[in-house]
Design an enzyme around this catalytic site. Structure first.
Site, PDB file in Angstrom:
ATOM      1  N   ARG A  69      -0.266  -1.911  -3.029  1.00  0.00           N
ATOM      2  CA  ARG A  69      -1.075  -2.548  -4.082  1.00  0.00           C
ATOM      3  C   ARG A  69      -0.252  -2.849  -5.324  1.00  0.00           C
ATOM      4  NH1 ARG A  69      -5.383   1.918  -4.121  1.00  0.00           N
ATOM      5  NH2 ARG A  69      -4.564   2.713  -2.148  1.00  0.00           N
ATOM      6  N   GLU A 106      -2.861  11.887  -3.102  1.00  0.00           N
ATOM      7  CA  GLU A 106      -4.199  12.503  -3.101  1.00  0.00           C
ATOM      8  C   GLU A 106      -4.711  12.743  -1.686  1.00  0.00           C
ATOM      9  OE1 GLU A 106      -7.316  10.291  -5.085  1.00  0.00           O
ATOM     10  OE2 GLU A 106      -8.682  12.003  -4.989  1.00  0.00           O
TER      11      GLU A 106
HETATM   12  O1  LIG Z   1      -0.876   9.369  -7.465  1.00  0.00           O
HETATM   13  P1  LIG Z   1      -0.920   9.530  -5.985  1.00  0.00           P
HETATM   14  O2  LIG Z   1      -1.741  10.709  -5.548  1.00  0.00           O
HETATM   15  O3  LIG Z   1       0.448   9.517  -5.382  1.00  0.00           O
HETATM   16  O4  LIG Z   1      -1.708   8.284  -5.383  1.00  0.00           O
HETATM   17  C1  LIG Z   1      -1.505   6.966  -5.841  1.00  0.00           C
HETATM   18  C2  LIG Z   1      -1.020   6.070  -4.754  1.00  0.00           C
HETATM   19  O5  LIG Z   1      -1.981   6.006  -3.684  1.00  0.00           O
HETATM   20  C3  LIG Z   1      -2.260   4.645  -3.397  1.00  0.00           C
HETATM   21  O6  LIG Z   1      -1.359   4.121  -2.450  1.00  0.00           O
HETATM   22  P2  LIG Z   1      -1.473   4.299  -0.884  1.00  0.00           P
HETATM   23  O7  LIG Z   1      -0.408   5.251  -0.441  1.00  0.00           O
HETATM   24  O8  LIG Z   1      -2.882   4.592  -0.489  1.00  0.00           O
HETATM   25  O9  LIG Z   1      -0.979   2.882  -0.357  1.00  0.00           O
HETATM   26  P3  LIG Z   1      -1.506   1.377  -0.367  1.00  0.00           P
HETATM   27  O10 LIG Z   1      -1.164   0.804  -1.712  1.00  0.00           O
HETATM   28  O11 LIG Z   1      -0.703   0.799   0.726  1.00  0.00           O
HETATM   29  O12 LIG Z   1      -2.991   1.370  -0.110  1.00  0.00           O
HETATM   30  C4  LIG Z   1      -2.043   3.949  -4.722  1.00  0.00           C
HETATM   31  O13 LIG Z   1      -1.835   2.559  -4.550  1.00  0.00           O
HETATM   32  C5  LIG Z   1      -0.847   4.653  -5.276  1.00  0.00           C
HETATM   33  O14 LIG Z   1       0.366   4.110  -4.784  1.00  0.00           O
HETATM   34  N1  LIG Z   2      -8.904   7.804  -5.595  1.00  0.00           N
HETATM   35  C1  LIG Z   2      -8.055   6.825  -5.259  1.00  0.00           C
HETATM   36  N2  LIG Z   2      -8.481   5.543  -5.267  1.00  0.00           N
HETATM   37  C2  LIG Z   2      -7.611   4.545  -4.943  1.00  0.00           C
HETATM   38  N3  LIG Z   2      -6.348   4.756  -4.596  1.00  0.00           N
HETATM   39  C3  LIG Z   2      -5.900   6.022  -4.589  1.00  0.00           C
HETATM   40  N4  LIG Z   2      -4.678   6.539  -4.332  1.00  0.00           N
HETATM   41  C4  LIG Z   2      -4.762   7.879  -4.454  1.00  0.00           C
HETATM   42  N5  LIG Z   2      -5.991   8.251  -4.816  1.00  0.00           N
HETATM   43  C5  LIG Z   2      -6.724   7.103  -4.915  1.00  0.00           C
END
Ligand SMILES: O=P(O)(O)OC[C@H]1O[C@H](OP(=O)(O)OP(=O)(O)O)[C@H](O)[C@@H]1O
Ligand SMILES: Nc1ncnc2[nH]cnc12
Length: 183
Positions: A69, A106
């Protein structure tokens, strides 16, 4: 004076377009979905403009976005600021030599990577992702960029979830943190 066009605060506009999806991707997680924001051209532009006005005088060399994202916002922002874009990717996606860092987020564990020649020592970098929860992802990306010798001018997210502690952890490092809105 009669003003028929009501003013809307750009930060409130952005915040109002983050959708809450309970129990996704796992029970107990409140997922903050940025796709409604992307669908609204006025809000998407307002968001990019917040970052452009914040950083236009900071002599950035590159915007780095985190898979996946962070690519959406980071590449639009790199274009608007007139600088290059570098992807930090999930493991196994980059074809050339990489440096990598493992982390916990998370709702799971992962590894991020960046090409060894993606940033040069001393380059001024803005690191962007959509959201900070535990901070695991953002801190892993900062570590990689610093390992390559670049100067992370700011680690920025659209959304901060302060209850999950990530922004406090980043605040304890030397890297400044910025978010547009919190939940
Ligand atoms: O602060 P954190 O606990 O590390 O979580 C935040 C991360 O989680 C999500 O990515 P995700 O790994 O779900 O990947 P995506 O963007 O491919 O959906 C979001 O876009 C951040 O990169
Ligand atoms: N609560 C949340 N919503 C969207 N993206 C996330 N990445 C980690 N935690 C998330």
């Amino acid at each position: 004076m009669n003003n028929p066009i009501p003013y809307q605060d750009p930060i409130e506009l952005v915040r109002s377009l983050i959708r809450n999806v309970p129990d996704w991707p796992k029970p107990g997680v409140m997922f903050r979905d940025i796709t409604p924001l992307l669908q609204d051209p006025r809000a998407f532009r307002a968001l990019i403009d917040i970052f452009v006005y914040r950083h236009m005088r900071h002599k950035l060399d590159v915007v780095v976005g985190i898979d996946a994202r962070g690519f959406i916002f980071g590449s639009a922002l790199a274009y608007a600021l007139g600088v290059g874009f570098v992807p930090v990717r999930k493991q196994g996606k980059l074809p050339y030599k990489t440096v990598s860092a493992a982390y916990t987020l998370e709702y799971g564990d992962a590894v991020v990577e960046v090409h060894q020649d993606a940033v040069k020592p001393g380059q001024r970098v803005l690191l962007v992702d959509d959201l900070v929860a535990t901070g695991g992802t953002m801190l892993a990306a900062v570590k990689l960029l610093q390992q390559l010798g670049s100067n992370v001018v700011e680690a920025a997210a659209i959304v901060d979830l302060p209850a999950l502690g990530g922004s406090s952890l980043i605040a304890k490092t030397d890297t400044p943190f910025f978010s547009v809105c919190t939940f």
